[in-house]
Design an enzyme around this catalytic site. Structure first.
Site, PDB file in Angstrom:
ATOM      1  CB  CYS A  80      -0.972  -0.032   1.179  1.00  0.00           C
ATOM      2  SG  CYS A  80      -2.404   1.062   0.957  1.00  0.00           S
TER       3      CYS A  80
ATOM      4  CG  HIS B  36      -3.406  -3.533   3.648  1.00  0.00           C
ATOM      5  ND1 HIS B  36      -2.199  -3.273   4.235  1.00  0.00           N
ATOM      6  CD2 HIS B  36      -3.843  -2.357   3.122  1.00  0.00           C
ATOM      7  CE1 HIS B  36      -1.906  -1.992   4.086  1.00  0.00           C
ATOM      8  NE2 HIS B  36      -2.875  -1.417   3.406  1.00  0.00           N
TER       9      HIS B  36
END
Length: 484
Positions: free
Chosen positions: A330, A427
């Site tokens: 991310c 994630h």
């Protein structure tokens, strides 16, 4: 209509979140339908919910303990700090604004309504709603407009149990002092107390229990010993991230100032063949690391600036020259690219900043946040991966041609020509056991642990721990039907 009771703390980090998780599992095992609830949370470690929003990860763990699917009603107000004085405000799962602390203080009374709405919906769908406070009600300077502690308890008409942390010392003063400074109406809402994190023989604190009860008039629900398996549960706060230095493949993680969604580290830390070490600011990235993992960030550009200020950019370049591996997730993925553009000024002044330049990709920050629970395919091995996406920004560039994940009909992630530097937006991917085993096998590390099974086992052990050391019958007797 459900019964409800609120767990408040005599200070921060007294173990409220873990107690609610353990109590949720314990009462479910007694045949109760339980729902966790936290009216206001402050955390950059968020979970994506089935209804497409986000809540604090602690509430997602509590939902799991209660056998429920995480829902935005479980944490209707989530504050995600972006700077020392400002935070993104999430209401019932959706970002509504970024506010400075002073402005948020003025806006709090307007958020009580949504918090009560969410609480009412949970109460209509459960036998018992366990409410978690935030920080401490002893912060009486914050009482006006409060929605996190006594302000919510008053509006919803729920009783309170006050928990103190004996591991920090001064627990008698924590509990008795809280009663002493609270307004009388707030103090009257507290129906009992518990002492958490005791080390040693709990009988040695019998006189302390008597001293607290004599001074407050509250019954004691238990002196709860330290729970040594706590590290096996996903951490809520960045300060609770556990370094696990040991022999084996060495992963180092620079501790970003606005680190976010660091649950990616939990399954790796549980692996006996891995060393996962958090590198604090001011320390260099170790030269003998096998992998540098750059985690998510709530403020990517600010954390990238701090990354360079620590000299970690130089350390990282040297690590790559030595043949080391890098994984960015991310915000970490965005940092590894050539440029991060923020034309709308979402993270500060509008403009662009150069990235670390180890992936040939560019990120453009966009107003719309991407939130989704995601299933993917790990292309090198064909193993299924489950995770979630939660980010601003779109990333593209030539190294996306070496994407290593597939989500439905789109490719995700990027890698450099050697394959030793990789990044992605997904994630939670390491919680997928078969993927994690395949990924680690590429580095000669074997994995045979079942991470999610271990979390379930630990939640059961926590429930047993609380059943042994708390008076759960008294807690149920003290719970009441809300009066909103």
């Amino acid at each position: 209509m459900a019964q409800s009771i609120m767990i408040q703390g005599a200070g921060s980090n007294v173990g409220k979140s873990m107690l609610v998780a353990g109590l949720s599992r314990a009462f479910v095992r007694r045949g109760r339908s339980v729902a966790p609830f936290k009216p206001q949370n402050m955390s950059n470690n968020a979970a994506v919910t089935v209804d497409g929003g986000e809540i604090g990860r602690a509430q997602a763990l509590q939902a799991r303990a209660a056998g429920r699917v995480p829902h935005t009603d479980m944490n209707p107000v989530l504050l995600k700090p972006e700077t020392d004085t400002g935070a993104q405000v999430i209401v019932q799962g959706r970002r509504v604004a970024t506010m400075r602390a002073r402005d948020y203080a003025k806006a709090k009374p307007q958020l009580l309504g949504p918090a009560l709405q969410s609480f009412q919906r949970l109460c209509a769908d459960a036998d018992l709603v366990l409410v978690e406070g935030a920080g401490s009600p002893a912060e009486i300077n914050l009482r006006a407009g409060d929605i996190a502690n006594m302000g919510f308890a008053e509006a919803a008409g729920v009783p309170v149990i006050l928990v103190g942390d004996i591991d920090r010392g001064g627990v008698i003063a924590q509990l008795v002092g809280t009663q002493a400074i609270l307004p009388p109406a707030d103090a009257a809402r507290i129906k009992g107390f518990a002492v958490n994190k005791f080390r040693g023989d709990v009988r040695l604190f019998d006189e302390g229990v008597t001293a607290i009860s004599d001074r407050t008039g509250w019954p004691c629900l238990g002196v709860i010993p330290w729970f040594p398996q706590a590290w096996r549960l996903p951490a809520e706060d960045v300060m609770d991230i556990r370094s696990t230095p040991r022999a084996g493949f060495r992963i180092v993680v620079p501790r970003l100032g606005r680190i976010a969604n660091f649950d990616d580290l939990d399954p790796l830390s549980a692996e006996p063949g891995l060393s996962v070490e958090i590198i604090e600011p001011g320390r260099p990235l170790p030269g003998n690391a096998d992998m540098v993992l750059i985690p998510g960030s709530k403020s990517t550009i600010a954390d990238l600036t701090a990354f360079r200020a620590n000299g970690w950019d130089i350390d990282l370049a040297a690590h790559i020259r030595r043949g080391g591996h890098v994984l960015g997730i991310c915000g970490g993925y965005q940092m590894l690219g050539r440029e991060i553009a923020d034309p709308e000024g979402l993270e500060g002044a509008p403009g662009s900043v150069p990235g670390l330049g180890h992936l040939d990709v560019t990120t453009v920050m966009r107003q719309e946040k991407h939130l989704s629970l995601t299933r993917a395919l790990y292309l090198p091995s064909g193993h299924a991966v489950e995770g979630y996406e939660i980010h601003l920004g779109e990333t593209d560039g030539p190294d996306r041609d070496r994407a290593w994940l597939q989500i439905d009909d789109r490719l995700e992630g990027a890698a450099n020509a050697t394959g030793r530097v990789r990044g992605c937006y997904l994630h939670g991917l390491f919680a997928s056991d078969r993927f994690r085993a395949a990924y680690l096998a590429e580095f000669g590390v074997s994995s045979d642990i079942a991470f999610n099974d271990a979390v379930e086992t630990t939640l059961d052990a926590l429930a047993t721990h609380l059943e042994t050391h708390m008076d759960l019958d008294l807690l149920l007797n003290l719970a009441e039907r809300p009066t909103f």
